[in-house]
Design an enzyme around this catalytic site. Sequence first.
Site, short mmCIF file in Angstrom:
data_model
loop_
_atom_site.label_atom_id
_atom_site.label_comp_id
_atom_site.label_asym_id
_atom_site.label_seq_id
_atom_site.Cartn_x
_atom_site.Cartn_y
_atom_site.Cartn_z
N ASN A 9 56.79 -21.82 -8.92
CA ASN A 9 55.74 -22.52 -8.37
C ASN A 9 55.22 -23.34 -9.68
OD1 ASN A 9 53.38 -23.51 -7.70
ND2 ASN A 9 52.43 -21.41 -7.38
N LYS A 11 52.99 -25.32 -9.89
CA LYS A 11 51.33 -25.44 -9.80
C LYS A 11 51.03 -26.89 -10.05
CE LYS A 11 50.80 -20.63 -10.55
NZ LYS A 11 49.74 -19.62 -10.80
N HIS A 97 48.65 -19.88 -0.77
CA HIS A 97 48.48 -19.38 -2.06
C HIS A 97 47.32 -18.87 -2.43
CE1 HIS A 97 48.83 -18.86 -6.47
NE2 HIS A 97 50.09 -18.87 -6.27
N GLU A 99 45.31 -19.33 -4.84
CA GLU A 99 44.62 -20.31 -5.59
C GLU A 99 43.99 -21.22 -4.70
OE1 GLU A 99 47.62 -21.40 -8.44
OE2 GLU A 99 47.22 -19.63 -9.73
N GLU A 169 51.46 -11.30 -3.60
CA GLU A 169 51.26 -11.64 -4.61
C GLU A 169 49.74 -11.08 -4.91
OE1 GLU A 169 52.98 -15.27 -6.26
OE2 GLU A 169 51.31 -16.12 -5.43
N GLY A 175 49.25 -14.83 -13.12
CA GLY A 175 48.85 -15.70 -14.26
C GLY A 175 48.02 -14.76 -15.29
N SER A 215 52.94 -12.50 -12.55
CA SER A 215 53.37 -12.44 -13.93
C SER A 215 54.85 -11.89 -14.09
CB SER A 215 52.42 -11.39 -14.73
OG SER A 215 50.98 -11.94 -14.77
C1 PEP Z 1 52.09 -17.70 -8.78
O1 PEP Z 1 51.65 -18.80 -8.91
O2 PEP Z 1 52.39 -17.58 -7.68
C2 PEP Z 1 52.32 -16.59 -9.68
C3 PEP Z 1 52.84 -15.58 -9.21
O3 PEP Z 1 52.00 -16.92 -11.21
P1 PEP Z 1 52.52 -16.25 -12.23
O4 PEP Z 1 53.90 -15.92 -12.38
O5 PEP Z 1 52.14 -17.24 -13.49
O6 PEP Z 1 51.56 -14.99 -12.32
#
Ligand code: PEP
Length: 253
Positions: A9, A11, A97, A99, A169, A175, A215
């Site tokens: 992803n 973003k 997601h 976000e 998630e 992040g 992460s």
């Molecule tokens: C994501 O944006 O779905 C995500 C898991 O981000 P990160 O790997 O940076 O934690």
Amino acid sequence: MRIPLIAGNWKMYKTNDEAAHTVRELDKLVKGLAGVHIAVCPPFTALAGVGRLLTELDSKIWLGAQNVYPEPEGAFTGEISPIMLSAAGVYYVIIGHSERREILKETDELIAEKLRAVLENNMVPILCIGETLEEREAGRAQGKVQDQLKKDLSLIDPEQIAGMVFAYEPIWAIGTGRTATPDDAQEMNSFIRQQLASVGGAEVADQARILYGGSVKPQNIKDIMKMEDVDGALVGGASLNAEEFSSIARYKE
Ligand code: PEP
């Protein structure tokens, strides 16, 4: 047999040129890799260009989008329809997601509409679900995920669950550099599969792919992928760099 999926992803990162550069590099690094599906989800501006490039490179990398609007066309300024995504070569669509849920205030009702629209247009949704740190600490992680699933899946035919991808998630791991332990991921993914079985039956739940996201890095992917109910990873930060992302995709080596 569930084929693992490693999806990146991107973003709100990468101009068209940067996206093309990363895809060229990534394609070289994963050429010939079998037994795993790899997808990249660039921002909307780079989707069509990356789609054309993947075709030109005869690449096995799948194209994904980060969002969609659940109408075929119309007066929806700033939005992109499932038909437009499909025409640009998109196969996977990230929906819900955290976000978008947290920053853009997306509701489960809208997410349910998006799911229906993506499936109607023969693309594969990657439905993101997960709890906040506060909810986890209060012992409400499973309750939150159960509630999201109930609402988000309310408009689809339960049999369609078999062809879907889910991504657990935990919001506190996105992040932040803080990863859920492989056991935490397994516990929640297995809970999600049970919930899917209660909606669509055991056979349907057994076919759905359930990813972990939060992460994920080359250093932790091996242990996460050992878990029985983890069928891949949704990767944010570490997917922006072709070398890092390719070593996540090569987790079996
Ligand atoms: C994501 O944006 O779905 C995500 C898991 O981000 P990160 O790997 O940076 O934690």
